[in-house]
Write a protein that holds these residues in place. Structure first.
Motif, PDB file in Angstrom:
ATOM      1  N   ALA A   4       0.831  -1.206   0.000  1.00 23.77           N
ATOM      2  CA  ALA A   4       0.000   0.000   0.000  1.00 23.77           C
ATOM      3  C   ALA A   4       0.867   1.260   0.000  1.00 23.77           C
ATOM      4  O   ALA A   4       0.591   2.214  -0.740  1.00 23.77           O
ATOM      5  CB  ALA A   4      -0.933   0.001   1.206  1.00 23.77           C
ATOM      6  N   GLN A   5       1.911   1.261   0.801  1.00 21.04           N
ATOM      7  CA  GLN A   5       2.804   2.424   0.865  1.00 21.04           C
ATOM      8  C   GLN A   5       3.479   2.647  -0.482  1.00 21.04           C
ATOM      9  O   GLN A   5       3.536   3.780  -0.978  1.00 21.04           O
ATOM     10  CB  GLN A   5       3.848   2.225   1.954  1.00 21.04           C
ATOM     11  N   ALA A  65      10.917   6.273   6.566  1.00 18.80           N
ATOM     12  CA  ALA A  65       9.503   6.588   6.799  1.00 18.80           C
ATOM     13  C   ALA A  65       9.265   8.018   7.294  1.00 18.80           C
ATOM     14  O   ALA A  65       8.360   8.689   6.800  1.00 18.80           O
ATOM     15  CB  ALA A  65       8.883   5.571   7.746  1.00 18.80           C
ATOM     16  N   PRO A  66      10.055   8.555   8.234  1.00 17.55           N
ATOM     17  CA  PRO A  66       9.798   9.933   8.684  1.00 17.55           C
ATOM     18  C   PRO A  66       9.887  10.963   7.553  1.00 17.55           C
ATOM     19  O   PRO A  66       9.098  11.908   7.508  1.00 17.55           O
ATOM     20  CB  PRO A  66      10.874  10.183   9.742  1.00 17.55           C
ATOM     21  N   ALA A 108      -3.394   9.425   3.267  1.00 18.64           N
ATOM     22  CA  ALA A 108      -3.417   7.959   3.334  1.00 18.64           C
ATOM     23  C   ALA A 108      -1.998   7.404   3.318  1.00 18.64           C
ATOM     24  O   ALA A 108      -1.673   6.479   4.079  1.00 18.64           O
ATOM     25  CB  ALA A 108      -4.233   7.397   2.170  1.00 18.64           C
ATOM     26  N   TYR A 109      -1.149   7.968   2.458  1.00 21.22           N
ATOM     27  CA  TYR A 109       0.258   7.524   2.424  1.00 21.22           C
ATOM     28  C   TYR A 109       0.905   7.741   3.795  1.00 21.22           C
ATOM     29  O   TYR A 109       1.576   6.856   4.314  1.00 21.22           O
ATOM     30  CB  TYR A 109       1.044   8.292   1.355  1.00 21.22           C
ATOM     31  N   ALA A 110       0.693   8.915   4.377  1.00 20.05           N
ATOM     32  CA  ALA A 110       1.291   9.206   5.686  1.00 20.05           C
ATOM     33  C   ALA A 110       0.788   8.212   6.729  1.00 20.05           C
ATOM     34  O   ALA A 110       1.575   7.709   7.539  1.00 20.05           O
ATOM     35  CB  ALA A 110       0.992  10.635   6.105  1.00 20.05           C
ATOM     36  N   GLY A 111      -0.497   7.903   6.706  1.00 21.83           N
ATOM     37  CA  GLY A 111      -1.051   6.960   7.665  1.00 21.83           C
ATOM     38  C   GLY A 111      -0.447   5.571   7.513  1.00 21.83           C
ATOM     39  O   GLY A 111      -0.105   4.928   8.511  1.00 21.83           O
ATOM     40  N   VAL A 112      -0.296   5.144   6.278  1.00 21.03           N
ATOM     41  CA  VAL A 112       0.302   3.829   6.032  1.00 21.03           C
ATOM     42  C   VAL A 112       1.767   3.830   6.450  1.00 21.03           C
ATOM     43  O   VAL A 112       2.252   2.893   7.081  1.00 21.03           O
ATOM     44  CB  VAL A 112       0.157   3.424   4.541  1.00 21.03           C
ATOM     45  N   THR A 116       3.779   1.582   9.404  1.00 22.20           N
ATOM     46  CA  THR A 116       4.857   0.622   9.126  1.00 22.20           C
ATOM     47  C   THR A 116       6.203   1.077   9.673  1.00 22.20           C
ATOM     48  O   THR A 116       7.142   0.310   9.673  1.00 22.20           O
ATOM     49  CB  THR A 116       5.001   0.381   7.600  1.00 22.20           C
ATOM     50  N   GLY A 117       6.289   2.364  10.050  1.00 18.54           N
ATOM     51  CA  GLY A 117       7.572   2.916  10.468  1.00 18.54           C
ATOM     52  C   GLY A 117       7.907   2.695  11.871  1.00 18.54           C
ATOM     53  O   GLY A 117       7.913   2.013  12.714  1.00 18.54           O
TER      54      GLY A 117
END
Length: 117
Positions: A4-5, A65-66, A108-112, A116-117
């Motif tokens: 998803a990411q 991720a950050p 949505a990308y940030a949430g995913v 995962t991060g």
């Protein structure tokens, strides 16, 4: 990193890189869009630079991720402002819809990525 990411990053990058590049290059269509919104070509180029930087940040975010989250938040804010600008200039809501959808996609990308991060 999840499918998803990666998928959301690819979709956003495929939108923001060419559009940001077109704004930076001040192609005729983008100059017309800037004029329609009451923006100078210089300001529109700056917006394009933010879009390209955000896209690069999303790609780098696949390794960090950050960084990806920060880029996604920046793009979400930029697209929220874009939607508001369209509406304030009297555009019908359908003209603000792409910016709103991109803002939600970036969120949505940030949430995913946070998940995962």
């Amino acid at each position: 990193m999840t499918t998803a990411q990666i998928t959301l990053a690819v979709v956003l990058v495929l939108v923001f890189l060419p559009l940001g590049g077109a704004k930076i290059a001040a192609v005729p269509f983008m100059r017309q869009a800037a004029a329609h919104l009451g923006m100078s070509p210089g300001l529109y180029r700056f917006v394009g630079t933010l879009e390209v930087a955000g896209a690069v940040g999303l790609v780098l975010g696949l390794a960090s991720a950050p960084l990806g989250v920060a880029a996604a938040i920046g793009l979400a804010l930029l697209m929220t402002v874009a939607a508001v600008v369209h509406l304030r200039h009297g555009d019908p809501p359908v003209r603000a819809l792409p910016a709103a959808v991109l803002a939600l996609t970036a969120v949505a990308y940030a949430g995913v990525a946070v998940g995962t991060g």
